[in-house]
Design a protein around this motif. Structure first.
Motif, mmCIF file in Angstrom:
data_model
loop_
_atom_site.group_PDB
_atom_site.id
_atom_site.type_symbol
_atom_site.label_atom_id
_atom_site.label_comp_id
_atom_site.label_asym_id
_atom_site.label_seq_id
_atom_site.Cartn_x
_atom_site.Cartn_y
_atom_site.Cartn_z
ATOM 1 N N LYS A 233 0.618 -1.263 -0.204
ATOM 2 C CA LYS A 233 -0.180 0.158 -0.091
ATOM 3 C C LYS A 233 1.144 1.233 -0.201
ATOM 4 C CE LYS A 233 -4.395 -1.920 1.844
ATOM 5 N NZ LYS A 233 -4.413 -2.923 1.156
ATOM 6 N N ALA A 234 2.152 0.757 0.336
ATOM 7 C CA ALA A 234 2.523 2.196 0.690
ATOM 8 C C ALA A 234 3.402 2.462 -0.429
ATOM 9 C CB ALA A 234 4.105 1.706 1.816
ATOM 10 N N ALA A 235 3.549 1.731 -1.451
ATOM 11 C CA ALA A 235 3.833 2.055 -2.730
ATOM 12 C C ALA A 235 3.641 2.704 -3.667
ATOM 13 C CB ALA A 235 4.519 0.392 -3.784
ATOM 14 N N PHE A 236 1.967 1.853 -3.184
ATOM 15 C CA PHE A 236 0.698 2.413 -4.116
ATOM 16 C C PHE A 236 0.626 3.945 -4.458
ATOM 17 C CE2 PHE A 236 0.064 -2.300 -5.672
ATOM 18 C CZ PHE A 236 0.298 -2.208 -6.934
ATOM 19 N N ILE A 237 0.405 3.975 -2.245
ATOM 20 C CA ILE A 237 0.472 5.837 -2.172
ATOM 21 C C ILE A 237 1.807 6.231 -3.629
ATOM 22 C CG2 ILE A 237 0.312 6.950 -0.453
ATOM 23 C CD1 ILE A 237 -0.666 5.274 1.509
ATOM 24 N N SER A 238 2.743 6.511 -2.796
ATOM 25 C CA SER A 238 4.077 6.217 -3.737
ATOM 26 C C SER A 238 4.152 6.830 -4.668
ATOM 27 C CB SER A 238 5.124 6.233 -2.900
ATOM 28 O OG SER A 238 5.341 6.098 -1.049
ATOM 29 N N GLU A 239 3.548 5.814 -5.583
ATOM 30 C CA GLU A 239 3.232 6.322 -7.050
ATOM 31 C C GLU A 239 2.490 7.079 -7.582
ATOM 32 O OE1 GLU A 239 2.698 2.500 -9.671
ATOM 33 O OE2 GLU A 239 5.337 2.951 -9.416
ATOM 34 N N TYR A 240 0.976 6.928 -6.479
ATOM 35 C CA TYR A 240 0.080 7.124 -7.006
ATOM 36 C C TYR A 240 0.297 9.167 -6.574
ATOM 37 C CZ TYR A 240 -4.940 9.440 -6.866
ATOM 38 O OH TYR A 240 -5.166 10.196 -7.472
ATOM 39 N N ASP A 241 0.907 9.984 -5.994
ATOM 40 C CA ASP A 241 1.578 10.457 -5.196
ATOM 41 C C ASP A 241 2.575 11.330 -6.000
ATOM 42 O OD1 ASP A 241 -0.924 10.979 -3.624
ATOM 43 O OD2 ASP A 241 0.869 10.727 -1.623
ATOM 44 N N ASN A 242 2.845 10.458 -7.267
ATOM 45 C CA ASN A 242 4.498 10.448 -8.162
ATOM 46 C C ASN A 242 5.919 11.089 -7.490
ATOM 47 O OD1 ASN A 242 3.222 10.586 -10.823
ATOM 48 N ND2 ASN A 242 2.329 12.825 -10.391
ATOM 49 N N ARG A 243 5.620 10.245 -6.456
ATOM 50 C CA ARG A 243 7.065 10.468 -5.301
ATOM 51 C C ARG A 243 8.019 9.531 -5.981
ATOM 52 N NH1 ARG A 243 6.618 12.667 -0.300
ATOM 53 N NH2 ARG A 243 4.482 13.303 0.240
ATOM 54 N N ARG A 244 8.710 9.866 -5.681
ATOM 55 C CA ARG A 244 10.813 8.868 -5.765
ATOM 56 C C ARG A 244 10.818 8.123 -5.261
ATOM 57 N NH1 ARG A 244 12.694 9.846 -11.018
ATOM 58 N NH2 ARG A 244 11.493 12.120 -11.859
ATOM 59 N N THR A 245 10.166 8.355 -3.758
ATOM 60 C CA THR A 245 10.575 7.167 -2.500
ATOM 61 C C THR A 245 9.388 7.175 -2.026
ATOM 62 O OG1 THR A 245 11.142 9.198 -1.454
ATOM 63 C CG2 THR A 245 12.924 7.951 -2.301
#
Length: 366
Positions: A233-245
């Motif tokens: 879930k942390a990975a998908f949230i970060s990807e949705y928010d266009n984060r790199r980490t």
């Protein structure tokens, strides 16, 4: 995929990796007590049990992928109503269509004709089936003796199935082995997460201290399933928010989606001083993965002075933090500084995003 996830499959709890962390003893025991005897024509059965997320299912699936000398059949008992139905499904998987109305002796004779390989039957989440179908359990467990069939049975459940059987039922089915799967330790969970993250995420996306943070959150349950789901879930949230980490605040958001422990009712148990001390811990954690007493006391001084309140002494601060720990709002971990150098305590918060908790505290105190 985006900048975070390169392969989502290892982020699924059902994924079977090429190597299992800290389950060598269990794998060896299953081979010794079930697989090898059945391959030599001996009947052998085992009950395995342990809390959800302790690796029972993935261990069984891993074992099935490694052993080529047996025919493994996995069945989740929730989807079937009887052991006879499971035997019918084994026959169906071997290309033999038979009626469930046939007696066990006919079904087992059909199994003997359908394959020359020894059979390992794995029945997961078996507890209700053990309770409701004792006659079917008897026939499957005693299949070698009653029907001369080379078949071993592995029953898996959260609780030990034997505890839910009468002494008469236990005597009737005969000798069986038992094995408990213990909770994963924090270091086990870190190893599992590190392995999954390397298979699923791009390089540099998650730092070791973030992996350790997820492991610390999941340590209470000892559940790899929970740890992997938080990572996912942390990975998908970060990807949705266009984060790199992936950062710790995102991990807290992911954890809150799974198991939010902190509620307004817990916060309402705190007095004004405890709320300000909790606020100070949260503000430190906004900037860091964990919080030390030095950083916490510095922030406490700022918050109490800002509100023209006397700064509490250390005994009061320690009592307040112990109260927060007892409510499962804050978690503390003691860490040795080396021989003769004492210990220090680090604090973290795993179950709710710090930003959300800060907002809740401000709503109460203001």
């Amino acid at each position: 995929m985006g900048k975070i996830i390169k392969n989502p499959e290892p982020l699924e709890a059902s994924y079977v990796p090429g190597y299992l962390i800290n389950r060598d003893i269990e794998i060896d025991s299953l081979r010794k007590n079930v697989v090898f005897p059945v391959m030599r024509g001996l009947s052998s059965n085992i009950f395995i049990y342990g809390q959800s997320g302790t690796g029972k299912t993935v261990t069984l699936r891993f074992l099935a992928s490694m052993e080529t000398g047996c025919y493994f059949h996995y069945e989740n008992a929730i989807s079937v109503g009887s052991f006879k139905r499971i035997v019918v499904k084994i026959l169906s998987s071997l290309g033999k269509q038979v009626s469930e109305k046939q007696p066990f002796d006919s079904l087992f004779m059909a199994l003997k004709r359908s394959t020359s390989m020894p059979i390992i039957l794995v029945v997961d989440e078996c507890l209700n089936l053990v309770k409701t179908d004792p006659d079917g359990l008897y026939n499957v467990l005693r299949s070698a003796e009653l029907y001369d069939l080379r078949m071993g049975l592995i029953l898996a459940s959260v609780d030990n199935p034997a505890l839910h059987m009468t002494s008469r039922e236990i005597r009737r089915i005969g000798i069986f082995n038992e094995m408990k799967f213990n909770k994963y330790s924090t270091s086990d969970l870190s190893g599992i997460l590190d392995h999954r993250s390397k298979e699923s995420l791009y390089d540099g996306v998650i730092e070791p201290e973030i992996i350790d943070g997820i492991a610390s959150i999941s340590e209470r349950s000892g559940s790899a399933r929970m740890a992997i789901e938080i990572l996912q879930k942390a990975a998908f949230i970060s990807e949705y928010d266009n984060r790199r980490t992936i950062d710790m605040e995102t991990v807290r958001k992911a954890s809150a989606m799974i198991n939010p422990y902190i509620t307004e009712s817990k916060l309402m148990e705190l007095d004004q001083k405890e709320l300000l001390i909790l606020l100070s811990i949260c503000q430190v954690l906004e900037r860091n993965v964990d919080a030390t007493m030095e950083h916490i006391t510095d922030q406490i001084g700022v918050n109490f002075e800002t509100r023209d309140q006397p700064i509490p002494d250390l005994p009061l601060i320690y009592r307040a933090i112990r109260h927060l720990e007892s409510l499962d709002i804050v978690e503390g971990v003691r860490e040795s500084l080396g021989r003769g150098k004492g210990v220090k305590k680090r604090f973290f918060m795993g179950d709710l995003p710090v930003s959300v908790l800060i907002q809740k505290i401000f709503e109460i105190i203001e």
